[in-house]
Design a protein around this motif. Structure first.
Motif, PDB file in Angstrom:
ATOM      1  N   ILE A   1      15.343 -18.471  -7.548  1.00  0.00           N
ATOM      2  CA  ILE A   1      14.711 -19.671  -8.123  1.00  0.00           C
ATOM      3  C   ILE A   1      13.203 -19.638  -7.869  1.00  0.00           C
ATOM      4  CG2 ILE A   1      14.597 -22.204  -7.937  1.00  0.00           C
ATOM      5  CD1 ILE A   1      17.666 -22.123  -7.581  1.00  0.00           C
ATOM      6  N   LYS A   2      12.825 -19.327  -6.632  1.00  0.00           N
ATOM      7  CA  LYS A   2      11.389 -19.244  -6.325  1.00  0.00           C
ATOM      8  C   LYS A   2      10.745 -18.095  -7.125  1.00  0.00           C
ATOM      9  CE  LYS A   2       8.192 -19.505  -2.508  1.00  0.00           C
ATOM     10  NZ  LYS A   2       8.003 -19.533  -1.063  1.00  0.00           N
ATOM     11  N   ASN A   3      11.448 -16.983  -7.209  1.00  0.00           N
ATOM     12  CA  ASN A   3      10.908 -15.853  -7.983  1.00  0.00           C
ATOM     13  C   ASN A   3      10.656 -16.266  -9.424  1.00  0.00           C
ATOM     14  OD1 ASN A   3      11.172 -14.268  -5.766  1.00  0.00           O
ATOM     15  ND2 ASN A   3      13.046 -13.232  -6.448  1.00  0.00           N
ATOM     16  N   TYR A   4      11.581 -17.070  -9.973  1.00  0.00           N
ATOM     17  CA  TYR A   4      11.499 -17.429 -11.386  1.00  0.00           C
ATOM     18  C   TYR A   4      10.231 -18.230 -11.685  1.00  0.00           C
ATOM     19  CZ  TYR A   4      12.747 -18.775 -16.060  1.00  0.00           C
ATOM     20  OH  TYR A   4      12.714 -18.935 -17.422  1.00  0.00           O
ATOM     21  N   PHE A   5       9.830 -19.090 -10.742  1.00  0.00           N
ATOM     22  CA  PHE A   5       8.638 -19.927 -10.995  1.00  0.00           C
ATOM     23  C   PHE A   5       7.366 -19.305 -10.427  1.00  0.00           C
ATOM     24  CE2 PHE A   5      12.199 -22.791 -11.685  1.00  0.00           C
ATOM     25  CZ  PHE A   5      11.840 -23.316 -12.919  1.00  0.00           C
ATOM     26  N   SER A   6       7.452 -18.038 -10.032  1.00  0.00           N
ATOM     27  CA  SER A   6       6.251 -17.323  -9.577  1.00  0.00           C
ATOM     28  C   SER A   6       5.769 -16.425 -10.718  1.00  0.00           C
ATOM     29  CB  SER A   6       6.575 -16.436  -8.374  1.00  0.00           C
ATOM     30  OG  SER A   6       7.169 -17.201  -7.369  1.00  0.00           O
TER      31      SER A   6
END
Ligand code: UTP
Length: 291
Positions: free
Chosen positions: A64-69
């Motif tokens: 999830i964090k990767n997706y919004f980075s």
């Protein structure tokens, strides 16, 4: 138009109904065609004025964090090959001034517990809660609709819809206690019951996964004891909230799909595809070919 500047997205659940996929892929990252569920919820939060998205997440869900980075290598590649449309898809303009905050829920102690973890980040203003596994399709968005009810009187507001008897036991069900829905389909509730048996359900009006709260909800969550399964339920906190603030519900206009269940996810995929002329033709051909 009033803005609800902070949005809390609890995404730390195990998603057991989607095992084995959710062993490695968070259920919120499952896609409807090519866009993950979580992005639909983030867009909806932004539609109601969110400037900060607060994810309550788990260390087991780095996707999830990767997706919004940002991914500079991919951006560079898309730029150099002229794929500007895709560039906009991976870095949407509406995300440009939005802050993404991640809070870790170490143990999955329930939705109420997850929301309480956002207390400090939320501060003193009203905030929204969006459960990304509920997918809403409407214009204006479901969150905008409840934001408009909230802005009338600053009372906590919950999106609801009517559910048939056979399915009512799956939801939080509200009791209007004799109050009538007004012409905007909004009413103050007297109580809320988590997953009642159809024979004792106080109404056919069930909670959908969009809420606007004042920070008073945090004090209520702190008073709630864990249920038999060890979870702190937001429904129990809302029950307490009804004693200190008017809590209102609004029957939203639009479609809702419960993508936390396989049936709902499949329905959502078909519904979204059918709105697109290209995919709807394809689906019709596949289905008629099989009949
Ligand atoms: P659900 O019960 O629908 O999600 O919780 P789940 O537990 O992930 O799914 P199943 O039932 O095992 O298939 C509603 C929302 O609350 C979040 C979930 O991520 C989901 O968005 N949640 C639930 C948390 O963030 N923390 C929790 O401890 C529990």
């Amino acid at each position: 138009m009033m803005k609800i500047k902070k949005a809390v997205l609890p995404v730390a659940g195990f998603g057991t109904r989607f095992l084995p996929a959710t062993k490695a892929i968070p259920k919120e990252m499952l896609t409807i065609i090519d866009k993950p569920l979580i992005e639909y919820a983030v867009e909806e939060a932004i539609s109601a004025g969110a400037e900060e998205i607060i994810f309550i997440t788990s260390y087991t869900k780095p996707a999830i964090k990767n997706y919004f980075s940002r991914v500079p290598e991919l951006e560079k590649q898309l730029k150099s090959t002229g794929k500007i449309e895709l560039l906009e898809k991976i870095q949407p303009k509406i995300f440009e001034n939005v802050k993404f905050t991640y809070i870790n829920q170490k143990e999955q102690k329930g939705l109420g517990h997850a929301i309480l973890l956002a207390e400090e980040a939320v501060g003193s203003d009203a905030f929204s809660v969006l459960l990304p596994d509920d997918l809403f399709i409407s214009t204006p968005s479901c969150l905008e609709q409840i934001r408009d009810s909230y802005s009338q009187n600053l009372q906590p507001t919950i999106a609801v819809n009517r559910i048939d008897k056979n399915n009512i036991h799956k939801y939080g069900v509200v009791d209007l206690g004799g109050n009538q829905l007004n012409k905007t389909n909004t009413a103050v509730i007297s109580n809320i019951i988590e997953k009642p048996h159809a024979s004792v359900a106080p109404s056919d009006i069930a909670v959908a996964g969009r809420y606007i709260f004042n920070p008073t909800i945090f004090e209520c969550i702190k008073k709630v004891e864990a249920d038999n399964s060890g979870e702190i339920q937001i429904t129990d906190a809302i029950k307490l909230l009804t004693k200190i603030e008017n809590v209102q519900v609004k029957i939203f206009d639009g479609e809702k799909y419960d993508c936390g269940s396989k049936d709902g996810y499949l329905e959502a995929t078909i519904a979204v595809a059918m709105k697109d002329p290209y995919y709807s033709n394809k689906i019709k051909k596949i289905i008629t070919g099989k009949l």
